[in-house]
Write a protein that holds these residues in place. Structure first.
Motif, PDB file in Angstrom:
ATOM      1  N   ILE A 718       4.987  64.643  32.706  1.00 26.52           N
ATOM      2  CA  ILE A 718       6.113  64.419  31.787  1.00 26.52           C
ATOM      3  C   ILE A 718       5.803  65.066  30.438  1.00 26.52           C
ATOM      4  CG2 ILE A 718       7.367  62.640  30.489  1.00 26.52           C
ATOM      5  CD1 ILE A 718       8.163  62.778  33.373  1.00 26.52           C
ATOM      6  N   ASP A 719       6.835  65.649  29.820  1.00 29.43           N
ATOM      7  CA  ASP A 719       6.658  66.197  28.468  1.00 29.43           C
ATOM      8  C   ASP A 719       6.784  65.104  27.412  1.00 29.43           C
ATOM      9  OD1 ASP A 719       6.468  69.175  28.905  1.00 29.43           O
ATOM     10  OD2 ASP A 719       8.359  68.782  29.933  1.00 29.43           O
ATOM     11  N   ILE A 720       7.833  64.298  27.528  1.00 34.33           N
ATOM     12  CA  ILE A 720       8.113  63.283  26.514  1.00 34.33           C
ATOM     13  C   ILE A 720       8.250  61.929  27.188  1.00 34.33           C
ATOM     14  CG2 ILE A 720       9.568  62.630  24.549  1.00 34.33           C
ATOM     15  CD1 ILE A 720       8.480  65.456  24.297  1.00 34.33           C
ATOM     16  N   LEU A 721       7.509  60.955  26.696  1.00 39.08           N
ATOM     17  CA  LEU A 721       7.595  59.589  27.215  1.00 39.08           C
ATOM     18  C   LEU A 721       8.098  58.659  26.130  1.00 39.08           C
ATOM     19  CD1 LEU A 721       6.942  57.273  29.279  1.00 39.08           C
ATOM     20  CD2 LEU A 721       4.647  57.197  28.227  1.00 39.08           C
ATOM     21  N   GLN A 722       9.172  57.930  26.458  1.00 42.69           N
ATOM     22  CA  GLN A 722       9.559  56.812  25.606  1.00 42.69           C
ATOM     23  C   GLN A 722       8.728  55.623  26.063  1.00 42.69           C
ATOM     24  OE1 GLN A 722      12.515  54.239  26.903  1.00 42.69           O
ATOM     25  NE2 GLN A 722      11.167  52.972  25.628  1.00 42.69           N
ATOM     26  N   VAL A 723       7.777  55.230  25.257  1.00 43.22           N
ATOM     27  CA  VAL A 723       6.807  54.206  25.641  1.00 43.22           C
ATOM     28  C   VAL A 723       7.529  52.878  25.883  1.00 43.22           C
ATOM     29  CG1 VAL A 723       4.772  52.907  24.883  1.00 43.22           C
ATOM     30  CG2 VAL A 723       4.973  55.355  24.375  1.00 43.22           C
ATOM     31  N   GLY A 724       7.254  52.281  27.038  1.00 40.57           N
ATOM     32  CA  GLY A 724       7.954  51.071  27.437  1.00 40.57           C
ATOM     33  C   GLY A 724       7.665  49.869  26.557  1.00 40.57           C
ATOM     34  N   HIS A 725       8.707  49.037  26.353  1.00 38.26           N
ATOM     35  CA  HIS A 725       8.600  47.751  25.663  1.00 38.26           C
ATOM     36  C   HIS A 725       7.925  47.885  24.301  1.00 38.26           C
ATOM     37  CE1 HIS A 725       8.112  43.147  26.370  1.00 38.26           C
ATOM     38  NE2 HIS A 725       8.884  43.437  25.340  1.00 38.26           N
ATOM     39  N   HIS A 726       8.245  48.967  23.577  1.00 40.39           N
ATOM     40  CA  HIS A 726       7.809  49.149  22.174  1.00 40.39           C
ATOM     41  C   HIS A 726       6.289  49.186  22.020  1.00 40.39           C
ATOM     42  CE1 HIS A 726      11.966  47.863  21.816  1.00 40.39           C
ATOM     43  NE2 HIS A 726      11.644  46.706  22.368  1.00 40.39           N
ATOM     44  N   GLY A 727       5.589  49.491  23.130  1.00 43.03           N
ATOM     45  CA  GLY A 727       4.136  49.547  23.062  1.00 43.03           C
ATOM     46  C   GLY A 727       3.448  48.263  23.483  1.00 43.03           C
ATOM     47  N   SER A 728       4.180  47.365  24.137  1.00 42.03           N
ATOM     48  CA  SER A 728       3.557  46.128  24.641  1.00 42.03           C
ATOM     49  C   SER A 728       2.580  46.450  25.764  1.00 42.03           C
ATOM     50  CB  SER A 728       4.656  45.185  25.159  1.00 42.03           C
ATOM     51  OG  SER A 728       4.096  44.128  25.917  1.00 42.03           O
ATOM     52  N   LYS A 729       1.580  45.597  25.908  1.00 45.11           N
ATOM     53  CA  LYS A 729       0.600  45.815  26.976  1.00 45.11           C
ATOM     54  C   LYS A 729       1.163  45.466  28.343  1.00 45.11           C
ATOM     55  CE  LYS A 729      -1.616  41.284  26.261  1.00 45.11           C
ATOM     56  NZ  LYS A 729      -2.880  40.608  25.923  1.00 45.11           N
ATOM     57  N   THR A 730       2.435  44.967  28.400  1.00 41.79           N
ATOM     58  CA  THR A 730       3.071  44.713  29.699  1.00 41.79           C
ATOM     59  C   THR A 730       3.643  46.001  30.288  1.00 41.79           C
ATOM     60  OG1 THR A 730       5.196  44.204  28.651  1.00 41.79           O
ATOM     61  CG2 THR A 730       3.684  42.364  29.029  1.00 41.79           C
ATOM     62  N   SER A 731       3.542  47.106  29.562  1.00 43.22           N
ATOM     63  CA  SER A 731       4.015  48.410  30.032  1.00 43.22           C
ATOM     64  C   SER A 731       2.967  49.465  29.711  1.00 43.22           C
ATOM     65  CB  SER A 731       5.336  48.782  29.345  1.00 43.22           C
ATOM     66  OG  SER A 731       6.338  47.837  29.596  1.00 43.22           O
ATOM     67  N   THR A 732       3.236  50.689  30.181  1.00 39.29           N
ATOM     68  CA  THR A 732       2.403  51.850  29.865  1.00 39.29           C
ATOM     69  C   THR A 732       0.947  51.603  30.256  1.00 39.29           C
ATOM     70  OG1 THR A 732       3.855  51.997  27.912  1.00 39.29           O
ATOM     71  CG2 THR A 732       2.149  53.656  28.138  1.00 39.29           C
ATOM     72  N   LEU A 746       6.644  58.473  22.397  1.00 38.49           N
ATOM     73  CA  LEU A 746       7.499  57.956  21.331  1.00 38.49           C
ATOM     74  C   LEU A 746       7.562  56.444  21.421  1.00 38.49           C
ATOM     75  CD1 LEU A 746      10.485  60.476  21.638  1.00 38.49           C
ATOM     76  CD2 LEU A 746       8.473  60.652  20.152  1.00 38.49           C
ATOM     77  N   ILE A 747       7.229  55.774  20.320  1.00 36.90           N
ATOM     78  CA  ILE A 747       7.270  54.309  20.259  1.00 36.90           C
ATOM     79  C   ILE A 747       8.324  53.894  19.245  1.00 36.90           C
ATOM     80  CG2 ILE A 747       5.952  52.208  19.761  1.00 36.90           C
ATOM     81  CD1 ILE A 747       3.397  53.820  20.415  1.00 36.90           C
ATOM     82  N   SER A 748       9.201  52.998  19.634  1.00 37.53           N
ATOM     83  CA  SER A 748      10.214  52.467  18.717  1.00 37.53           C
ATOM     84  C   SER A 748       9.889  51.010  18.434  1.00 37.53           C
ATOM     85  CB  SER A 748      11.615  52.589  19.335  1.00 37.53           C
ATOM     86  OG  SER A 748      12.589  52.091  18.451  1.00 37.53           O
ATOM     87  N   SER A 749       9.457  50.742  17.211  1.00 38.92           N
ATOM     88  CA  SER A 749       9.089  49.366  16.849  1.00 38.92           C
ATOM     89  C   SER A 749       9.319  49.145  15.362  1.00 38.92           C
ATOM     90  CB  SER A 749       7.616  49.095  17.189  1.00 38.92           C
ATOM     91  OG  SER A 749       6.755  49.848  16.352  1.00 38.92           O
ATOM     92  N   GLY A 750       9.385  47.872  14.979  1.00 36.04           N
ATOM     93  CA  GLY A 750       9.488  47.519  13.567  1.00 36.04           C
ATOM     94  C   GLY A 750       8.114  47.418  12.947  1.00 36.04           C
ATOM     95  N   ARG A 751       8.003  47.764  11.687  1.00 35.07           N
ATOM     96  CA  ARG A 751       6.676  47.839  11.069  1.00 35.07           C
ATOM     97  C   ARG A 751       5.978  46.489  11.041  1.00 35.07           C
ATOM     98  NH1 ARG A 751       4.983  49.698   4.931  1.00 35.07           N
ATOM     99  NH2 ARG A 751       2.732  49.586   5.307  1.00 35.07           N
ATOM    100  N   TRP A 752       6.693  45.429  10.711  1.00 44.01           N
ATOM    101  CA  TRP A 752       6.069  44.112  10.614  1.00 44.01           C
ATOM    102  C   TRP A 752       6.525  43.211  11.763  1.00 44.01           C
ATOM    103  CZ3 TRP A 752       2.458  45.061   7.356  1.00 44.01           C
ATOM    104  CH2 TRP A 752       2.686  45.813   6.210  1.00 44.01           C
ATOM    105  N   ASN A 753       6.665  43.776  12.973  1.00 40.99           N
ATOM    106  CA  ASN A 753       7.183  42.968  14.080  1.00 40.99           C
ATOM    107  C   ASN A 753       6.211  41.829  14.432  1.00 40.99           C
ATOM    108  OD1 ASN A 753       5.557  43.781  16.734  1.00 40.99           O
ATOM    109  ND2 ASN A 753       5.930  45.682  15.604  1.00 40.99           N
ATOM    110  N   LEU A 754       6.774  40.742  14.915  1.00 39.27           N
ATOM    111  CA  LEU A 754       6.010  39.513  15.167  1.00 39.27           C
ATOM    112  C   LEU A 754       4.964  39.676  16.257  1.00 39.27           C
ATOM    113  CD1 LEU A 754       8.952  36.922  15.028  1.00 39.27           C
ATOM    114  CD2 LEU A 754       7.275  37.425  13.238  1.00 39.27           C
ATOM    115  N   TRP A 755       5.164  40.639  17.156  1.00 39.67           N
ATOM    116  CA  TRP A 755       4.271  40.794  18.313  1.00 39.67           C
ATOM    117  C   TRP A 755       3.178  41.839  18.067  1.00 39.67           C
ATOM    118  CZ3 TRP A 755       9.547  40.908  18.146  1.00 39.67           C
ATOM    119  CH2 TRP A 755      10.200  39.782  18.642  1.00 39.67           C
ATOM    120  N   HIS A 756       3.180  42.413  16.874  1.00 38.04           N
ATOM    121  CA  HIS A 756       2.169  43.422  16.490  1.00 38.04           C
ATOM    122  C   HIS A 756       2.164  44.610  17.448  1.00 38.04           C
ATOM    123  CE1 HIS A 756       0.762  40.460  13.601  1.00 38.04           C
ATOM    124  NE2 HIS A 756       0.613  39.572  14.579  1.00 38.04           N
TER     125      HIS A 756
END
Length: 817
Positions: A718-732, A746-756
């Motif tokens: 794959i050239d581009i991966l949208q990382v699953g579940h915002h980078g949670s260890k339950t994916s990728t 590519l990771i889509s997450s909030g800077r101060w998200n509760l799940w780090h």
């Protein structure tokens, strides 16, 4: 012996200060001048200056003086920026378990919760600093109160999408270094100023009035009680400037004070009448209005400008309008360097600039009626109406490009709306409100003002539907046409030998055409020459933009928007788009309404399809707003959930393993799920493989490791991966990443998200495959542009971003990486 002292020209100094201040809009944080650099370069210039004095090199002396002024100005402005950044970097060191005393300075929003500007009054490193708070405590607060609170403070941060509102820039323009949520609060004491007492009293007296929000906005500059629909209606008619207390209102207060003093002078002996009394009275009135508005940035600009103008006048400093313009701006920048980060500052500056140009080239005295100047032919009332028409035409013509730049749209009835509403506000509403504030509502003044505002609102609401959203390409084109027409109009007036309005053509007068041009008209040559140079540069830049637009564009784009903790990805080709997920939604809005739809409108992109990966709010919370804006698009889902009560029978299909879509040369293949459910969860995410036969992109939603194992056989490299579940260890998982070997993650997450998110294990998995990792929490919006055999990556936030857009609250060295 020649005099060696070089007298610095104040006009040159003011321009140097202004252009030094402009550097705050473009320089990254690592480009700001530190004290060490300033000291070293200053010593170098000082040595050169001494040498120049010894050798009598007058030109070198002049150059050194100018460079020293420039250097000092740069250091002054940059030190203010660096100070805020350094304070912001220390916010995380505050112990959130300790109570913090704060004083309420301003209330921004008064809804189910309150957002406020507060000043810290505790003995810590942030003492005296401004902070932005979400106040969800049950207590209702008032400006001036001091509270002891439990707050979790964070360094300021905001979403950043291309062309969108940069809230972090706005924070810094207000001197805000941190934001947080109030966990609990106990009122400590009240320190109400006279203004705050009057505000609280006015809130009580106007509680029963339908226009309370407008009354508080016009009386005290407080828009917390202003209804959102009312504010939007004024915005969509280009009359919102009447609500925000600014130079117009301060000038009006000045005029009221001046007129009252002049009226009072009729009762004085002739020898007691001086021009100074009306001016001082006017300035007192204007200063008092600025005080009522809390000396906000726009009012502070207005009152300072008035004081400076009249000081120059009283000191008999006869300055040209341009000298006055640059000197006032330079002084304002020195007083408040962060003022330049405020959009309202640039709206005011551009409005004044446009009016100077308009009155320089097209003054009302340019026109004659029956061979006499219009300014002398008619009575005062007619002259006032003609002057208002002339003013509004100038603003409509010259200020429209500014309006398009800041608001990406314009009202087709703004000219009419302003002609009607400006006199109402200036002559009736604002004076009555000021009287009500002074007199505590004497003679039912609050009720009278409310009645007038209700009638005015009826007019505004009847015109609000005439707002036209204009995308960037059309904005540039319309601006170019308006500016070219203005140049042609000037040329026609001052240079054309066949001008039908020339007064030496009396045949038009005899045919009932009494309008002509003043034969003594003279072209402002200096402004004309500068205008031609600026216009040529602008035309050259526009042609460069058009060349890039039509000849250097990529074949298609993948755009991951910064929508905080959630996901919204656009596939864009030829100004058409597919949206994969919509980000979160909440009771009063959504990321679709706040970020996605405005972006599509700015870029002139037509949305054709919407994929909803699954039904978690951070992926599907904006479906309702998307359907409201684009009711005819195709919505592809993994569940049978009803997303919109207003449009229950929308064009719907389902994402199911094996299904394919062909869209303008791109192929989209569904790899999961295998069945459609009533409400889809992470494991039911719609996994899409997008390809143009040369590049492969994998969009995974919140897919789980179990599903990753099932789809492995359908995926190659794959050239581009949208990382699953915002980078949670339950994916990728490690084996998944080893199999697909993504070049870019590519990771889509909030800077101060509760799940780090993202989890360190996921980052490690990607790093072992040498994948380039981008996170919207750090990079903002991430666009990938695909060409014939390659692709490029563009980030909204990067190493060369202006200092106010960079990440705050991390080590300065890390920001440079």
């Amino acid at each position: 012996m020649k005099k060696l002292v070089f007298p610095l020209d104040l006009d040159v100094i003011s321009k140097i200060i202004f252009f030094a201040a402009l550097s705050l809009l473009y320089l990254p944080d690592w480009g700001l001048m530190t004290f060490t650099v300033f000291l070293f370069v200053s010593l170098l210039f000082l040595l050169i200056l001494i040498y120049a004095y010894v050798k009598h090199y007058l030109r070198l002396i002049k150059l050194c003086h100018l460079l020293i002024v420039l250097l000092t100005s740069l250091f002054y402005f940059h030190s203010n920026a660096l100070n805020l950044l350094n304070i912001g970097d220390q916010v995380n060191r505050i112990d959130s378990s300790q109570p913090i005393d704060i004083q309420i300075i301003k209330i921004f929003k008064q809804t189910s919760y309150q957002t406020v500007l507060a000043k810290i009054r505790s003995d810590n490193i942030l003492n005296g600093q401004n902070i932005y708070l979400n106040w969800k405590d049950d207590h209702r607060i008032l400006v001036g109160e001091i509270w002891t609170t439990k707050i979790k403070l964070r360094p300021i941060s905001s979403r950043l999408n291309f062309g969108g509102f940069d809230k972090q820039k706005w924070y810094l323009s207000q001197g805000i270094v941190a934001y947080g949520k109030v966990k609990s609060a106990v009122k400590k004491k009240n320190i109400f100023s006279w203004r705050e007492k009057q505000l609280n009293l006015a809130l009580e007296k106007t509680a029963h009035l339908s226009s309370q929000g407008l009354l508080m906005a016009l009386g005290f500059g407080e828009r917390a009680w202003l209804d959102h629909n009312t504010w939007q209606a004024y915005q969509k008619t280009n009359t919102a400037h009447l609500i925000a207390i600014s130079g117009l209102h301060i000038g009006l207060a000045m005029l009221i004070g001046f007129s009252l003093a002049r009226l009072g002078q009729f009762f004085l002996p002739t020898n007691k009448i001086t021009p100074l009394l009306p001016i001082i009275t006017g300035l007192v009135f204007a200063s008092f209005y600025a005080y009522l508005a809390g000396f906000s940035i726009p009012t502070l600009r207005g009152i300072l400008a008035l004081i400076l103008i009249y000081c120059f006048h009283l000191w008999r400093l006869y300055l040209s309008v341009w000298q006055l313009f640059f000197r006032v701006i330079a002084i304002l920048c020195v007083i408040d360097p962060l003022m330049l980060l405020s959009s309202s500052f640039w709206l005011s500056v551009n409005a004044v600039f446009c009016l100077i140009i308009w009155y320089k080239f097209i003054p009302l005295s340019l026109f004659q009626w029956k061979n006499e100047s219009i300014t002398y032919v008619f009575g005062n009332k007619v002259r006032y109406i003609l002057g208002l028409f002339h003013l509004q035409i100038g603003l409509l013509w010259l200020f429209t490009p500014v309006q398009l730049f800041f608001f990406q749209g314009i009202s087709s009835v703004s000219f009419i709306a302003n002609l009607i509403v400006v006199p109402l506000f200036s002559l009736c509403i604002v004076p009555i409100i000021l009287f009500a504030v002074f007199s505590n509502g004497l003679w039912h003044s609050w009720e009278i003002a409310d009645w007038l505002l209700v009638k005015t609102n009826n007019i505004i609401f009847s015109l609000k539907e005439n707002w036209i959203t204009v995308n960037n390409e059309w904005s540039y084109f319309i601006s170019l046409i308006l500016i070219l027409l203005f140049f042609l109009f000037i040329y026609w007036i001052y240079f054309s030998k066949n001008n039908i309005l020339d007064e030496h053509r009396p045949s038009f007068y005899h045919k009932g055409f009494p309008l002509s041009l003043n034969e003594k008209r003279s072209l402002p040559k200096r402004e004309w020459q500068i205008g031609k140079y600026i216009g040529s540069v602008g035309l050259f830049l526009y042609l460069g933009y058009m060349i890039k637009l039509f000849f250097l564009q990529p074949l298609w784009h993948l755009e991951t928007m910064d929508i905080g903790q959630g996901l919204a990805t656009l596939i864009v080709k030829d100004k058409r788009a597919i949206l994969y997920d919509t980000g979160a939604g909440w009771k009063t809005g959504s990321m679709a309404r706040a970020e996605i739809i405005p972006y599509l409108q700015r870029e002139g992109i037509q949305l054709e399809k919407l994929f909803v990966s699954h039904d978690d709010n951070d992926h599907s919370g904006g479906v309702k707003d998307i359907l409201q804006q684009y009711p005819n698009i195709e919505v592809i889902t993994t569940s049978t959930k009803k997303y919109s009560e207003n449009n229950p029978k929308f064009n719907r299909s389902f994402c199911k393993r094996g299904k394919k879509w062909h869209w303008y040369g791109l192929s989209l293949i569904a790899l999961s799920p295998e069945k459609i459910v009533k409400r889809s969860k992470n494991e039911d995410s719609c996994v899409l493989l997008v390809t143009d036969n040369k590049h492969k992109i994998l969009l995974t939603g919140d897919v789980t490791i179990e599903i990753e194992k099932k789809i492995l056989s359908s995926i190659g490299q794959i050239d581009i991966l949208q990382v699953g579940h915002h980078g949670s260890k339950t994916s990728t998982s490690q084996f998944f990443v080893e199999h697909i070997q993504p070049k870019v993650a590519l990771i889509s997450s909030g800077r101060w998200n509760l799940w780090h998110f993202p989890h360190q294990s996921v980052i490690k998995n990607l790093q072992t495959q040498n994948s380039l990792i981008f996170n919207t929490a750090h990079s903002g919006q991430i666009n990938i542009h695909f060409y014939e055999t390659s692709f490029s990556i563009e980030q909204a936030r990067h190493k060369f971003s202006p200092w106010f857009s960079g990440l705050i609250g991390i080590d300065r060295y890390l920001r440079l990486q």
